[in-house]
Design a protein around this motif. Structure first.
Motif, PDB file in Angstrom:
ATOM      1  N   GLY A  70       0.485  -1.287   0.070  1.00 16.13           N
ATOM      2  CA  GLY A  70       0.077   0.081   0.546  1.00 16.13           C
ATOM      3  C   GLY A  70       1.002   1.375  -0.140  1.00 16.13           C
ATOM      4  N   ARG A  71       0.676   2.123   1.104  1.00 17.38           N
ATOM      5  CA  ARG A  71       1.393   3.661   0.942  1.00 17.38           C
ATOM      6  C   ARG A  71       2.809   3.531   2.085  1.00 17.38           C
ATOM      7  NH1 ARG A  71      -1.009   7.433  -0.998  1.00 17.38           N
ATOM      8  NH2 ARG A  71      -0.241   8.784  -0.013  1.00 17.38           N
ATOM      9  N   MET A  72       3.289   1.868   2.318  1.00 13.34           N
ATOM     10  CA  MET A  72       4.234   1.474   3.019  1.00 13.34           C
ATOM     11  C   MET A  72       5.114   0.910   2.022  1.00 13.34           C
ATOM     12  SD  MET A  72       3.072   3.262   6.004  1.00 13.34           S
ATOM     13  CE  MET A  72       4.308   2.381   6.939  1.00 13.34           C
ATOM     14  N   ARG A  73       6.205   1.522   2.923  1.00 11.70           N
ATOM     15  CA  ARG A  73       7.601   0.788   2.026  1.00 11.70           C
ATOM     16  C   ARG A  73       8.462   0.446   3.248  1.00 11.70           C
ATOM     17  NH1 ARG A  73      10.850   3.938  -2.656  1.00 11.70           N
ATOM     18  NH2 ARG A  73      11.484   5.158  -0.585  1.00 11.70           N
ATOM     19  N   TYR A  74       9.227  -0.303   2.823  1.00 15.23           N
ATOM     20  CA  TYR A  74       9.986  -1.212   4.256  1.00 15.23           C
ATOM     21  C   TYR A  74      11.431  -2.158   3.537  1.00 15.23           C
ATOM     22  CZ  TYR A  74       5.410  -2.424   6.376  1.00 15.23           C
ATOM     23  OH  TYR A  74       4.051  -1.931   6.495  1.00 15.23           O
ATOM     24  N   THR A  75      12.671  -1.294   3.868  1.00 13.35           N
ATOM     25  CA  THR A  75      13.957  -1.439   3.466  1.00 13.35           C
ATOM     26  C   THR A  75      14.543  -2.570   4.247  1.00 13.35           C
ATOM     27  OG1 THR A  75      13.701   0.228   1.512  1.00 13.35           O
ATOM     28  CG2 THR A  75      15.869  -1.113   2.653  1.00 13.35           C
ATOM     29  N   GLU A  76      15.127  -4.034   4.069  1.00  7.52           N
ATOM     30  CA  GLU A  76      16.400  -4.242   5.509  1.00  7.52           C
ATOM     31  C   GLU A  76      17.132  -4.783   4.670  1.00  7.52           C
ATOM     32  OE1 GLU A  76      14.278  -6.576   8.296  1.00  7.52           O
ATOM     33  OE2 GLU A  76      14.642  -8.655   6.960  1.00  7.52           O
ATOM     34  N   ARG A  77      18.212  -4.742   5.015  1.00  5.73           N
ATOM     35  CA  ARG A  77      19.362  -5.691   4.613  1.00  5.73           C
ATOM     36  C   ARG A  77      20.251  -5.803   5.829  1.00  5.73           C
ATOM     37  NH1 ARG A  77      22.702  -1.457   3.601  1.00  5.73           N
ATOM     38  NH2 ARG A  77      20.817  -1.183   1.776  1.00  5.73           N
ATOM     39  N   THR A  78      20.457  -7.653   5.700  1.00 10.41           N
ATOM     40  CA  THR A  78      21.073  -8.780   7.143  1.00 10.41           C
ATOM     41  C   THR A  78      21.954  -9.282   6.630  1.00 10.41           C
ATOM     42  OG1 THR A  78      19.196 -10.352   5.711  1.00 10.41           O
ATOM     43  CG2 THR A  78      18.927  -8.315   7.860  1.00 10.41           C
ATOM     44  N   LEU A  79      23.337  -9.227   7.411  1.00  5.75           N
ATOM     45  CA  LEU A  79      24.142  -9.962   7.244  1.00  5.75           C
ATOM     46  C   LEU A  79      23.607 -11.798   8.731  1.00  5.75           C
ATOM     47  CD1 LEU A  79      27.615  -7.873   7.843  1.00  5.75           C
ATOM     48  CD2 LEU A  79      26.068  -9.223   5.407  1.00  5.75           C
ATOM     49  N   ARG A  80      23.152 -12.528   7.724  1.00  2.00           N
ATOM     50  CA  ARG A  80      22.750 -13.862   8.608  1.00  2.00           C
ATOM     51  C   ARG A  80      23.653 -14.519   9.397  1.00  2.00           C
ATOM     52  NH1 ARG A  80      16.610 -14.552   4.970  1.00  2.00           N
ATOM     53  NH2 ARG A  80      17.206 -12.428   4.318  1.00  2.00           N
TER      54      ARG A  80
END
Length: 760
Positions: free
Chosen positions: A503-513
């Motif tokens: 919708g009007r939300m945006r999520y950004t995620e970057r990880t070292l697992r």
């Protein structure tokens, strides 16, 4: 796999779009410049001296047979008008725009008149073939309607570039006939039109060359080329081949058009003079015998006819001189035999007064030069962009070169200084990993941003609601051990780089697992909390600190590609500044553009050589810095020796051997690299013997002073051992670089010499 295919598709699109678009746009730009040169080559003529062929006139417009048009909106008597009707529109944000409802033009034939005569301008039938360049005459806004008119009114001064053709009622200027000209009717004048042609051609040429540079970038992406010199060599070679081909084609066509036009002009002039002489029973015997058209031999002609013949010859002489000058230039002069062109013969027999008039006319011809405040804004902007993107590009390339040149070490073999390791990402046993906010992944590092899109239309923007980074100290673990890493201020390159929109939300995620393959390059320093181990941290800002779950080759390629992209932008900025600089001084020849375009990659090659030199400076200073660390550590250890000596005198009076060895340490202390190994060995032996004695005496083992001193000695010994290993590694890399091509040439020319190792 999807990302890999995406990168290949992106590179292929850049290659195809850059090469095809660049080739087309470069051709358009050089074509526009060629049109400009054709206009410059056709000398301005008086109306009375007009001959069939391309013609350049500046005179006053007058109605033909008193016929005019009433302009559509204002009903103003006109020879030409253009009318546009627009209606106001507003979007949901209330911003205004104009939608065109009507846009048309009308013209009638008219006369162009000066003191020498008049000629018909056949504009009504050729209206769509003409490039009308007319100042805006009128504009008004009525309610939601906007009305605009552009008009040529009777008795306006006009510049006309067309083709004069013979008709039953005499010459008329047409605009749909084949020939070497761009059909123009302008109220701004010839020089303004030349500047427009020049600026349009330059921007098209610049855009084409910039696109060709991107096409080369796409090719090196596909070929996985990561060496800067290879990229710049390909770029220079491609641009050289394209520009040499286009420039030579432009030169050849330019001269061919000039020769064809001059021959047609010469034949038309000879025919006109022959007709005039026949009317007074004289025979035409050539230009060399023509003499002065105003003397007694031509008294049978009307004075206006005598002036016409004089003007025709002068105009032809100007054309001959300008064509000859072009053909005598280099490299055109060398290529004339290959192309089969001969130098046009000069017009002999010009009277002295006409020779002076010819010289004045040639001197009065100004080469087209771009002017205006916009030009002097574009040049510095181009230079600033070139400098900015050069710096950004070489920063990335420098990181890439460090990644390439710093050897990958096993964790057990890491020493102080810039280090590179590969292993698996692990954390301390029994410690819980982090959980990423969006995907709930088990990780040791994450970056998270949550945004909301607010507003609508062009005013819509993303507003950050939350942004955070979290990490724990983790390890790069391999078969030999583990290296602790503090990820603060690290550049993270992760395959888990996720952007989702709901919708009007945006999520950004970057990880070292957890258990990710881990590549790390950064500064290895002694851990202040545990001095017997090293910790990888952010070092000097000029050095990379990169953590990635991609292999080293991928990280290096990413840096190389990013650097080459920035350098491609720098090339575009520099090329823009160079082309505009040439244009400001009147350089519109094909050779000028060739030199400007070649200067950009040559500049890049020069900066690449500077990069090699700076690399050597960096590697040498890195070794020197590691040596300085050893000196500091040695000084700290040496300051402990008096305390050690007092301790042995107090508690170990019966252990003479130990006392003698401790006393000898002061004499052996040195900062010479060759003798340092001997000193360190002696100190280590004395410390081991002292430690063994202390173990035999319970009262010494429990003494706090002794324990503190022995702990300090052990810490200092570990520190020096790590620093010595780091120094020797730095020396090994530096010595290898100054012995390889092309750095070996810099080393010899700039006085770089081999550094000595610290002996074991």
């Amino acid at each position: 796999m999807r990302k890999i295919l995406g990168h290949w598709a992106f590179a292929l699109v850049i290659l195809l779009a850059g090469s095809t678009g660049g080739w087309w746009l470069t051709g358009v730009g050089l074509g526009n410049i060629q049109d400009l040169r054709q206009l410059e080559r056709v000398p301005a003529s008086k109306v009375g001296a007009a001959l069939p062929g391309e013609i350049n006139l500046t005179a006053t417009a007058q109605p033909l047979n008193n016929k005019t048009l009433a302009s559509h909106h204002t009903k103003t008597p006109s020879l030409y008008y253009r009318f546009r009707h627009e209606v106001e529109k507003r979007d949901s944000e209330g911003r205004r725009s104009w939608s065109t409802r009507q846009d048309f033009d009308r013209a009638v034939d008219f006369l162009l008149v000066d003191e020498s005569g008049e000629i018909r301008i056949a504009s009504e039938g050729d209206i769509n073939a003409i490039d009308w360049s007319v100042a805006q005459s009128y504009q008004t806004v009525v309610g939601k309607n906007r009305y605009t008119e552009w008009r040529i009114e009777p008795y306006a001064d006009l510049f006309v570039f067309g083709k004069a053709v013979s008709a039953s009622d005499g010459l008329s200027v047409r605009f749909n006939q084949p020939g070497f000209y761009t059909p123009i009717i302008s109220t701004f004048g010839q020089y303004a039109e030349q500047q427009d042609m020049g600026s349009g051609g330059l921007f098209a040429l610049w855009g084409g060359l910039a696109l060709l540079g991107l096409g080369v970038l796409g090719a090196v992406y596909l070929l996985k080329v990561h060496r800067l010199l290879v990229y710049l060599s390909i770029l220079t070679g491609v641009l050289a081949l394209v520009l040499v081909h286009l420039a030579l084609s432009m030169m050849q066509q330019d001269i061919a058009n000039g020769v064809t036009r001059y021959q047609a002009h010469s034949q038309a002039a000879s025919k006109l003079i022959e007709q005039r002489l026949q009317s007074i029973n004289q025979t035409w015997t050539g230009w060399q015998n023509a003499g002065d058209f105003l003397d007694y031999r031509y008294q049978g002609l009307a004075y206006s006819e005598q002036q016409q013949l004089r003007e025709v010859r002068l105009t032809l002489a100007v054309s001959q001189q300008r064509l000859a000058k072009q053909m005598q230039a280099i490299p055109e002069r060398w290529l004339l035999p290959l192309w089969g062109f001969d130098m046009p013969a000069s017009l002999e027999g010009l009277p002295e007064a006409d020779q002076q008039d010819l010289a004045n006319r040639l001197q009065a011809i100004d080469a087209t030069k771009l002017t205006g405040g916009w030009l002097w804004a574009v040049i510095p902007v181009g230079l600033l962009l070139a400098l900015l993107f050069t710096w950004l590009g070489f920063r990335q390339v420098r990181y890439k070169r460090l990644i390439e040149n710093v050897p990958t070490s096993l964790t057990a073999g890491v020493s102080c200084g810039l280090a590179e390791v590969q292993g698996s990402l692990m954390i301390d046993d029994g410690k819980e990993p982090l959980r990423s906010p969006h995907t709930n992944s088990r990780c040791a590092w994450y970056y998270y941003k949550e945004e909301e899109r607010r507003g609508s239309g062009k005013n819509a923007k993303w507003v950050t609601l939350e942004e955070k980074t979290d990490y724990v100290t983790f390890y790069a673990e391999d078969e030999e051990g583990r290296l602790a890493i503090d990820a603060k201020d690290a550049e993270i390159i992760s395959r888990y780089d996720k952007v989702e929109r709901h919708g009007r939300m945006r999520y950004t995620e970057r990880t070292l697992r957890m258990s990710d393959p881990l590549y790390a390059i950064g500064q290895a320093d002694v851990d202040k909390q545990q001095t017997d181990r090293l910790l990888m941290v952010r070092g000097d800002k000029s050095e990379p600190f990169i953590l990635s779950n991609f292999p080293e080759a991928n990280v290096m390629l990413m840096k190389a590609r990013r650097g080459m992209f920035y350098l491609s932008l720098a090339f575009s900025g520099l090329l823009l500044a160079l082309l505009m600089t040439f244009a400001s001084s009147g350089g519109f020849a094909a050779t000028d553009f060739l030199m400007a375009a070649m200067a950009a990659p040559l500049y890049m090659l020069l900066v690449t050589l500077v990069l090699h030199y700076n690399d050597l400076i960096f590697l040498k200073r890195r070794a020197e810095r590691n040596w300085a660390n050893i000196q500091v550590s040695l000084k700290k250890r040496h300051n402990l020796i008096p305390n050690l000596e007092k301790l042995t005198k107090r508690y170990l009076t019966h252990e003479k051997d130990v006392m003698l060895k401790v006393a000898e340490l002061r004499k052996l202390y040195t900062q010479d690299k060759q003798a340092l190994g001997q000193y360190l060995a002696a100190e280590h032996a004395a410390g081991q013997q002292l430690n063994a004695v202390i173990e035999d005496y319970p009262e010494l083992k429990g003494n706090k002073v002794v324990a503190k001193l022995m702990k300090s000695l052990t810490r200092a010994e570990n520190e020096v051992a790590l620093f010595r290993s780091g120094y020797n590694d730095a020396v090994e890399i530096y010595n290898a670089r100054i012995a390889t091509v092309p750095d070996v040439f810099f080393a010899r020319a700039m006085g770089f010499s081999r550094l000595a190792y610290i002996a074991d």
